[in-house]
Scaffold this active site. Structure first.
Site, short mmCIF file in Angstrom:
data_model
loop_
_atom_site.label_atom_id
_atom_site.label_comp_id
_atom_site.label_asym_id
_atom_site.label_seq_id
_atom_site.Cartn_x
_atom_site.Cartn_y
_atom_site.Cartn_z
CG ASP A 1 -2.44 18.77 83.14
OD1 ASP A 1 -2.66 18.36 84.30
OD2 ASP A 1 -2.49 19.98 82.83
CG HIS A 2 -0.37 18.50 87.03
ND1 HIS A 2 -0.98 19.23 86.05
CD2 HIS A 2 0.20 19.41 87.87
CE1 HIS A 2 -0.80 20.53 86.28
NE2 HIS A 2 -0.07 20.66 87.38
CG ASP B 1 -2.15 24.85 87.29
OD1 ASP B 1 -1.68 23.73 87.52
OD2 ASP B 1 -1.45 25.80 86.89
NE ARG C 1 5.22 29.08 89.59
CZ ARG C 1 3.91 29.13 89.78
NH1 ARG C 1 3.26 28.05 90.16
NH2 ARG C 1 3.24 30.24 89.58
CB SER D 1 1.51 25.62 92.26
OG SER D 1 2.59 25.35 91.40
NE ARG E 1 1.79 22.21 94.20
CZ ARG E 1 3.03 22.14 93.75
NH1 ARG E 1 4.00 21.86 94.57
NH2 ARG E 1 3.30 22.36 92.48
#
Length: 804
Positions: free
Chosen positions: A133-134, A198, A493, A690, A692
């Site tokens: 999806d990213h 995520d 965000r 995030s 991340r």
């Protein structure tokens, strides 16, 4: 990176953990003899819950505690160790948990799978999914963007699909939907516990699911069957009363709460919603609120299971799940004590560490921003604030959808506004984008005519993906980088530069309804509750209150078969697709273990001021293509950080080379080649944003050993420990001012603390660059016994792979 023999890295302990988890999942040791049969997940949940009740007696529990504690590996060990016999669990106990599943998005899944592959196991110990999806850019529209995205990222998608086939992981192809919406529709169930790679994974808390955002190393722990550790969160209770007004949405509740709590206010807490107002929310409305709990730093957020939850399960073709949830709440039958029942709500008399009461009927629409999700302004004050602050009054673009606000209810409420505007002959004055959250949502909106309403009004429907929300947004309106402009989004965000790479784009977060109405006006100063628009015929038009439907009249349309999930048993014959010459994927090389002494000779790479988010440390946007290639993506490390001593962005000075001016990642790479270890000094909430993992991996790869700051965001602090970087906070925040770039740092007591399993004090000896002045700075840490082992081994993966 050099290839490694993955089989040699799978230790005895790792395989035992994997085998034990498989046994736990297949065991059927019932602690009951009457009542309806429960599915295996609920059987395990109930049995653990019974243990929790036995250990804690009549202690009143919140809903979050019921679910969380019922996923403990060893109930007594976690709840009774150093907790005053179970009376002081929150904020104290180290919970070792066994999640039910792991969900990964394509950007973060790459590194998680590369780490999992290093373990040499034939399959994951618990169910897992990958969601592409990213990596799809939002630009021209769904079909064109999806085709381009697949062509551009085929190498990564092939790798993810092949890994899914090899290890038996569900694979959702590009275009299938955004991870959080897809998880809500397919995997989220009341009472389950999931990890997601995520930060917005807590979206599923709307379905009374404990879902926690984590880094890839955390995910791998769960995937191999090892218990996953979490400091027992405190519980922030939010009592809801009243009912939302016509223009007020669940999004406005969390925008208002973000303004009250700030981006740090939820750190170390689970936010639990309760009260009569909960029953007025739709399931997707509750999910929206939980999704944005990440913006206040909360570990996760959760709502009780309600009638709306059951309706959503039925609408998404999961009626049996609703039946199972009902059976669990009614088990073990009449005559048992009330505590024997697992109810999806807090016990009567349960206490919260903090309590906030919100009367929904008194809320008004909010807009949050720019540049931070906690700068909350009520709509009634927004025009004045825009003018006082000198923010742009022209609205460049309005964007609705994303994982936060792409529900059927959101979209049909927007549709009602567009239909009325269309009757008046009005079209949006700002570019208007729509992002469906999943193929199921898109197909149902198409079936029911809603997408036609959007496109007929001039809206651009993007692919079912993250796109503009994650930084993959190519502007087509002529706004050049560096040009101040305003956009409104229904996203979650809005950090500087996040959406389109332009640091001067001001993104204001709002409900889809507000974004839509203001897009028709083309201005940030429009208030649809009080202001009117002039129609082509010269009449004054005011938007009526939006009206939508909670869900479709018939079950959701599943959409295109080509976008359905690939779900299969593991196939050991599949070769994971990684080219040895790839610029996007590289096998991982183990990090070196911690030296057998305190650290000395470290240098401060840079002293950072202001916000230092995971976007700052490891930017997304064009860098997403390197998520599976650690050396390549490391070239963006801290490249939007602000140098505290000069005010410059991405500028550092080499203390070992006559203060030569370079970029921050260039200096890190220089020092890596010289074998010069380093640290970063920063301010509050370092690593917010995030989940991340690259924001921890990249500094570690380049030679970071410490991060010293005033405070950390939860996920990032954990990610650092998992990669062998020690996160430390100033005992006195004023000491931040005493340390500068280029200063030399040595640790005192750090090695002893790690050897003692996280017990002991740590100090830093600082030698000032230039003058040679020395002084000591006391620092604090949150290192647990297991985390100390990770750091000593060099990383969590090193420890697992060697059988530690």
């Amino acid at each position: 990176m050099r290839s490694i023999d993955v089989a040699s890295r799978s230790g005895v302990a790792l395989r035992r953990a994997y085998q034990a988890q498989l046994l736990r999942r297949t065991a059927s040791t019932r602690s009951y003899t009457t009542g309806p049969l429960l599915p295996p997940a609920y059987e395990r949940l109930y049995n653990k819950y019974s243990e929790v009740r036995r250990v804690l007696g009549k202690q009143r529990l919140t809903l979050a505690e019921k679910i969380l504690y019922s996923h403990l590996n060893n109930v007594e060990e976690s709840l009774l160790s150093n907790t005053n016999n179970g009376r002081s669990i929150r904020g104290v106990a180290n919970l070792k948990l066994l999640p039910d599943r792991v969900n990964m998005q394509d950007a973060s899944a790459q590194m998680a799978l590369l780490q999992f592959m290093s373990c040499g196991l034939p399959r994951t110990a618990i169910p897992a999914s990958i969601h592409c999806d990213h990596l799809i850019i939002g630009e021209r529209g769904a079909d064109a963007d999806l085709e381009k995205g697949i062509q551009t990222n085929r190498e990564v998608f092939d790798f993810l699909e092949s890994a899914a086939r090899k290890y038996g992981i569900d694979f959702w192809p590009p275009g299938a939907g955004i991870i959080h919406q897809t998880v809500l529709e397919n995997y989220a169930l009341p009472g389950l516990m999931m990890l997601g790679t995520d930060s917005h994974s807590p979206n599923a808390g709307g379905m009374s699911t404990i879902t926690i955002g984590v880094g890839g190393a955390d995910a791998v722990e769960a995937l191999v069957g090892a218990p996953w550790e979490l400091k027992a969160p405190k519980i922030l209770g939010v009592k809801l009363t009243g009912r939302l007004g016509d223009w007020v949405t669940p999004k406005d509740l969390i925008l208002h709460l973000a303004g009250r709590l700030t981006v740090r206010g939820g750190t170390g807490y689970i936010i639990e919603y309760f009260g009569p107002g909960v029953d007025t929310f739709s399931l997707t409305g509750m999910a929206t609120v939980c999704n944005m709990g990440a913006e206040v730093g909360a570990t996760t957020s959760i709502f009780p299971y309600t009638d709306a939850s059951a309706r959503y399960l039925k609408a998404t073709r999961r009626e049996q799940a609703a039946i199972n949830a009902s059976a669990l709440q009614q088990f073990p039958g009449a005559g048992a004590s009330d505590d024997a029942f697992f109810r999806f709500r807090a016990d009567d008399g349960a206490e919260y560490d903090e309590l906030i009461e919100i009367d929904l009927s008194k809320l008004e629409p909010h807009l949050n921003g720019p540049f931070t999700p906690d700068l909350a302004t009520p709509l009634s004050q927004f025009k004045k604030t825009v003018q006082e602050q000198g923010w742009p009054e022209k609205l460049s673009a309005g964007l609705i959808g994303s994982c936060t606000n792409s529900s059927y209810e959101d979209m049909t409420r927007v549709e009602s506004l567009i239909r009325e505007a269309d009757k008046a002959g009005l079209k949006p004055k700002s570019t208007f984008y729509i992002t469906p959250g999943s193929e199921q949502i898109r197909a149902t909106l198409e079936r029911d005519g809603t997408l036609d309403t959007f496109t007929n009004a001039g809206g651009i429907v993007l692919a079912n993906q993250c796109g503009p929300c994650i930084g993959s947004f190519v502007r087509s309106d002529g706004v050049k980088k560096g040009t101040p402009n305003a956009i409104l989004t229904s996203y979650n965000r809005n950090f500087r530069g996040r959406n389109d790479g332009n640091p001067e784009t001001m993104n204001f977060l709002a409900s889809p309804e507000l974004v839509t109405a203001m897009s028709y006006a083309g201005t940030t100063t429009f208030n649809p509750l009080t202001d009117t628009l002039t129609t082509p015929s010269g009449e004054e038009f005011r938007f009526p209150a939006p009206r939508g439907r909670e869900g479709p009249e018939t079950p959701f349309d599943e959409g295109r078969k080509s976008l359905a999930v690939l779900s299969q048993e593991p196939d050991a014959s599949v070769q994971v697709a990684i080219s040895p010459t790839s610029e996007r994927l590289a096998l991982l090389e183990p990090f070196d273990p911690f030296p057998e002494s305190d650290l000395s000779g470290l240098r401060v790479l840079v002293k950072v001021t202001g916000k230092c988010t995971t976007d700052t440390i490891s930017a997304a946007g064009p860098w997403l293509k390197y998520k599976g290639h650690l050396p390549n993506i490391s070239a963006n490390t801290l490249n939007t950080a602000v140098n505290a001593e000069t005010g410059e962005v991405n500028v550092a000075y080499d203390a070992l080379d006559n203060e030569a001016q370079v970029t921050i990642p260039e200096l890190a790479e220089r020092w890596k080649k010289r074998g010069q270890p380093w640290l970063v000094v920063a301010e509050h909430n370092y690593g917010e944003g995030s989940a991340r993992e690259h924001a921890a991996l990249q500094p570690r790869y380049l030679g970071a050993r410490l991060i010293v700051c005033k405070s950390f965001a939860r996920i990032h602090e954990t990610n650092l420990k998992k990669q062998g970087v020690v996160p430390l906070t100033f005992a006195d925040p004023a000491d931040y001012d005493r340390i500068g770039a280029g200063d030399e740092v040595a640790t005192i007591g750090l090695y002893d603390m790690l050897r003692a399993g996280g017990k002991g004090d740590v100090r830093l000896r600082v030698t000032k660059k230039g003058t040679g002045e020395q002084f000591e700075v006391p620092v604090k840490h949150t290192v647990s016994e297991d985390q100390a082992k990770f750091i000593l081994a060099g990383s969590a993966l090193n420890l697992l792979a060697r059988g530690g």
